[in-house]
Write a protein that holds these residues in place. Structure first.
Motif, PDB file in Angstrom:
ATOM      1  N   LEU A 118      58.613  -3.957  54.981  1.00  0.00           N
ATOM      2  CA  LEU A 118      59.739  -3.671  54.917  1.00  0.00           C
ATOM      3  C   LEU A 118      61.024  -2.101  55.583  1.00  0.00           C
ATOM      4  CD1 LEU A 118      59.594  -3.248  50.406  1.00  0.00           C
ATOM      5  CD2 LEU A 118      60.016  -5.167  52.333  1.00  0.00           C
ATOM      6  N   ARG A 119      60.425  -1.331  55.443  1.00  0.00           N
ATOM      7  CA  ARG A 119      61.197  -0.478  56.639  1.00  0.00           C
ATOM      8  C   ARG A 119      61.504  -1.356  58.531  1.00  0.00           C
ATOM      9  NH1 ARG A 119      58.287   5.058  54.846  1.00  0.00           N
ATOM     10  NH2 ARG A 119      59.234   5.246  52.825  1.00  0.00           N
ATOM     11  N   ALA A 120      60.612  -2.026  58.417  1.00  0.00           N
ATOM     12  CA  ALA A 120      60.941  -2.397  59.691  1.00  0.00           C
ATOM     13  C   ALA A 120      62.175  -3.536  59.531  1.00  0.00           C
ATOM     14  CB  ALA A 120      59.908  -2.893  60.122  1.00  0.00           C
ATOM     15  N   ARG A 121      61.952  -4.131  58.505  1.00  0.00           N
ATOM     16  CA  ARG A 121      63.560  -5.228  58.395  1.00  0.00           C
ATOM     17  C   ARG A 121      64.504  -3.760  58.222  1.00  0.00           C
ATOM     18  NH1 ARG A 121      61.627 -10.197  55.684  1.00  0.00           N
ATOM     19  NH2 ARG A 121      59.510 -10.461  56.553  1.00  0.00           N
ATOM     20  N   GLY A 122      64.501  -2.441  58.300  1.00  0.00           N
ATOM     21  CA  GLY A 122      65.979  -2.120  57.377  1.00  0.00           C
ATOM     22  C   GLY A 122      66.252  -2.334  55.995  1.00  0.00           C
ATOM     23  N   PHE A 123      64.901  -1.725  55.752  1.00  0.00           N
ATOM     24  CA  PHE A 123      65.196  -1.568  54.301  1.00  0.00           C
ATOM     25  C   PHE A 123      63.999  -0.652  53.612  1.00  0.00           C
ATOM     26  CE2 PHE A 123      64.221  -2.659  50.133  1.00  0.00           C
ATOM     27  CZ  PHE A 123      65.427  -2.861  49.478  1.00  0.00           C
ATOM     28  N   GLU A 124      65.020   0.077  52.591  1.00  0.00           N
ATOM     29  CA  GLU A 124      64.127   1.608  51.722  1.00  0.00           C
ATOM     30  C   GLU A 124      63.766   1.145  50.651  1.00  0.00           C
ATOM     31  OE1 GLU A 124      62.591   4.705  52.100  1.00  0.00           O
ATOM     32  OE2 GLU A 124      62.831   3.983  53.675  1.00  0.00           O
ATOM     33  N   PRO A 125      62.675   0.989  49.875  1.00  0.00           N
ATOM     34  CA  PRO A 125      62.430   0.550  49.141  1.00  0.00           C
ATOM     35  C   PRO A 125      62.004   1.762  48.080  1.00  0.00           C
ATOM     36  CG  PRO A 125      59.934   0.579  50.865  1.00  0.00           C
ATOM     37  CD  PRO A 125      61.656   0.888  51.625  1.00  0.00           C
ATOM     38  N   ASP A 126      62.503   1.525  47.145  1.00  0.00           N
ATOM     39  CA  ASP A 126      62.104   2.474  45.636  1.00  0.00           C
ATOM     40  C   ASP A 126      61.136   2.406  44.966  1.00  0.00           C
ATOM     41  OD1 ASP A 126      62.965   4.053  43.483  1.00  0.00           O
ATOM     42  OD2 ASP A 126      64.333   3.567  43.044  1.00  0.00           O
ATOM     43  N   LEU A 127      60.188   2.534  46.075  1.00  0.00           N
ATOM     44  CA  LEU A 127      58.494   2.008  44.280  1.00  0.00           C
ATOM     45  C   LEU A 127      58.791   2.490  43.004  1.00  0.00           C
ATOM     46  CD1 LEU A 127      55.638   2.449  47.658  1.00  0.00           C
ATOM     47  CD2 LEU A 127      57.969   0.627  46.385  1.00  0.00           C
ATOM     48  N   GLY A 128      59.116   3.935  42.647  1.00  0.00           N
ATOM     49  CA  GLY A 128      59.497   4.339  41.595  1.00  0.00           C
ATOM     50  C   GLY A 128      59.922   3.424  40.205  1.00  0.00           C
ATOM     51  N   HIS A 129      60.557   2.378  40.608  1.00  0.00           N
ATOM     52  CA  HIS A 129      61.075   1.127  40.407  1.00  0.00           C
ATOM     53  C   HIS A 129      60.215  -0.277  40.837  1.00  0.00           C
ATOM     54  CE1 HIS A 129      64.713   3.450  38.514  1.00  0.00           C
ATOM     55  NE2 HIS A 129      65.011   3.945  39.601  1.00  0.00           N
ATOM     56  N   LEU A 130      59.160   0.359  40.677  1.00  0.00           N
ATOM     57  CA  LEU A 130      58.520  -1.498  41.070  1.00  0.00           C
ATOM     58  C   LEU A 130      57.404  -1.503  39.718  1.00  0.00           C
ATOM     59  CD1 LEU A 130      57.801  -3.929  43.419  1.00  0.00           C
ATOM     60  CD2 LEU A 130      55.947  -1.887  44.121  1.00  0.00           C
ATOM     61  N   THR A 131      57.814  -2.901  39.503  1.00  0.00           N
ATOM     62  CA  THR A 131      56.595  -3.246  38.680  1.00  0.00           C
ATOM     63  C   THR A 131      55.659  -4.173  39.125  1.00  0.00           C
ATOM     64  OG1 THR A 131      58.045  -2.465  36.729  1.00  0.00           O
ATOM     65  CG2 THR A 131      56.228  -3.894  35.633  1.00  0.00           C
ATOM     66  N   VAL A 132      54.709  -4.677  38.993  1.00  0.00           N
ATOM     67  CA  VAL A 132      54.003  -5.551  39.605  1.00  0.00           C
ATOM     68  C   VAL A 132      53.587  -6.150  38.435  1.00  0.00           C
ATOM     69  CG1 VAL A 132      51.987  -6.957  40.602  1.00  0.00           C
ATOM     70  CG2 VAL A 132      53.276  -4.651  42.084  1.00  0.00           C
ATOM     71  N   PHE A 133      53.667  -7.547  37.868  1.00  0.00           N
ATOM     72  CA  PHE A 133      52.827  -8.713  36.668  1.00  0.00           C
ATOM     73  C   PHE A 133      51.812  -8.966  36.807  1.00  0.00           C
ATOM     74  CE2 PHE A 133      57.340  -6.979  35.989  1.00  0.00           C
ATOM     75  CZ  PHE A 133      56.475  -7.181  34.491  1.00  0.00           C
ATOM     76  N   GLY A 134      50.951  -9.118  36.072  1.00  0.00           N
ATOM     77  CA  GLY A 134      49.040 -10.056  36.610  1.00  0.00           C
ATOM     78  C   GLY A 134      48.815 -10.256  35.888  1.00  0.00           C
ATOM     79  N   GLN A 135      47.109  -9.950  36.110  1.00  0.00           N
ATOM     80  CA  GLN A 135      46.020 -10.234  35.085  1.00  0.00           C
ATOM     81  C   GLN A 135      45.782  -8.901  35.463  1.00  0.00           C
ATOM     82  OE1 GLN A 135      44.176 -13.623  34.257  1.00  0.00           O
ATOM     83  NE2 GLN A 135      45.082 -13.509  32.719  1.00  0.00           N
ATOM     84  N   CYS A 136      44.597  -8.139  34.526  1.00  0.00           N
ATOM     85  CA  CYS A 136      43.821  -7.053  35.226  1.00  0.00           C
ATOM     86  C   CYS A 136      42.136  -7.635  34.911  1.00  0.00           C
ATOM     87  CB  CYS A 136      43.686  -5.742  33.529  1.00  0.00           C
ATOM     88  SG  CYS A 136      43.439  -6.361  32.084  1.00  0.00           S
ATOM     89  N   ALA A 137      41.706  -7.057  35.786  1.00  0.00           N
ATOM     90  CA  ALA A 137      39.918  -7.475  35.620  1.00  0.00           C
ATOM     91  C   ALA A 137      39.289  -7.884  34.134  1.00  0.00           C
ATOM     92  CB  ALA A 137      39.113  -6.563  36.535  1.00  0.00           C
ATOM     93  N   ASP A 138      40.188  -7.482  33.120  1.00  0.00           N
ATOM     94  CA  ASP A 138      39.361  -7.421  31.919  1.00  0.00           C
ATOM     95  C   ASP A 138      39.620  -8.946  31.559  1.00  0.00           C
ATOM     96  OD1 ASP A 138      37.501  -4.651  32.085  1.00  0.00           O
ATOM     97  OD2 ASP A 138      38.923  -4.478  30.568  1.00  0.00           O
ATOM     98  N   CYS A 139      40.784  -9.197  32.147  1.00  0.00           N
ATOM     99  CA  CYS A 139      42.084 -10.056  31.021  1.00  0.00           C
ATOM    100  C   CYS A 139      40.960 -11.359  32.140  1.00  0.00           C
ATOM    101  CB  CYS A 139      42.940 -10.344  30.872  1.00  0.00           C
ATOM    102  SG  CYS A 139      43.850  -9.137  29.665  1.00  0.00           S
ATOM    103  N   GLN A 140      40.765 -11.301  33.033  1.00  0.00           N
ATOM    104  CA  GLN A 140      40.059 -12.354  34.625  1.00  0.00           C
ATOM    105  C   GLN A 140      39.052 -12.437  34.081  1.00  0.00           C
ATOM    106  OE1 GLN A 140      41.017 -11.811  38.787  1.00  0.00           O
ATOM    107  NE2 GLN A 140      42.368  -9.851  38.041  1.00  0.00           N
ATOM    108  N   GLY A 141      37.589 -11.737  33.600  1.00  0.00           N
ATOM    109  CA  GLY A 141      37.117 -11.966  33.439  1.00  0.00           C
ATOM    110  C   GLY A 141      36.591 -12.592  31.344  1.00  0.00           C
ATOM    111  N   GLY A 142      37.626 -12.375  31.041  1.00  0.00           N
ATOM    112  CA  GLY A 142      37.256 -13.072  30.154  1.00  0.00           C
ATOM    113  C   GLY A 142      38.092 -14.490  29.564  1.00  0.00           C
ATOM    114  N   ALA A 143      38.923 -14.733  30.722  1.00  0.00           N
ATOM    115  CA  ALA A 143      39.377 -16.313  30.950  1.00  0.00           C
ATOM    116  C   ALA A 143      38.972 -16.712  31.978  1.00  0.00           C
ATOM    117  CB  ALA A 143      40.809 -16.108  31.616  1.00  0.00           C
TER     118      ALA A 143
END
Length: 144
Positions: A118-143
């Protein structure tokens, strides 16, 4: 990024910006610290354990001031109210499981390859606000 627990003096930050150090502000920041990740309503419930006179509007206004001063961050983990956390610990971003709704804090260093891209593209990210949604290992195993 350095551990900001040593660099953030919230009492000085309040005074330097012309805010009074009130018992309510101290209780609210302490509640955010203790709870780790909390909605304003969760902060209110924690604060009211010791100061029943603190109301919801005080909590919301104080959280806004604390965020403006850089003492707390908020993130959106779902369609519910924002969740606040103190910056006095390590800087991190969040993984949220859509299955069990668990929240995992991840050190920002783990995102270094993405940050550099992102910096190479001239963008400075604010990771303190970053949230990544998905499935944890336990839920993947249960599915499966």
């Amino acid at each position: 990024m350095p551990d900001r627990s040593d660099t953030v003096d919230w009492r000085a930050a309040l005074r330097d910006r012309g805010y009074r150090l009130t018992p309510q502000r101290e209780l609210i920041l302490a509640a955010v610290d203790e709870l780790g990740h909390a909605t304003p309503d969760e902060v209110l419930a924690k604060v009211q354990e010791t100061a029943s006179t603190v109301n919801a509007s005080t909590v919301y206004r104080t959280l806004e001031v604390l965020e403006e001063l850089g003492l707390v961050h908020h993130a959106h983990f779902s369609d519910r109210a924002p969740t606040y956390h103190s910056v006095r610990g390590h800087e991190h971003f969040h993984l949220v499981c859509r299955g069990c709704h668990s929240i995992t804090s991840i050190d920002t260093a783990e995102a270094d390859p993405l940050v550099e891209t992102l910096r190479a593209r001239g963008f400075e990210p604010d990771l303190g606000h970053l949230t990544v949604f998905g499935q944890c290992a336990d839920c993947q195993g249960g599915a499966s």
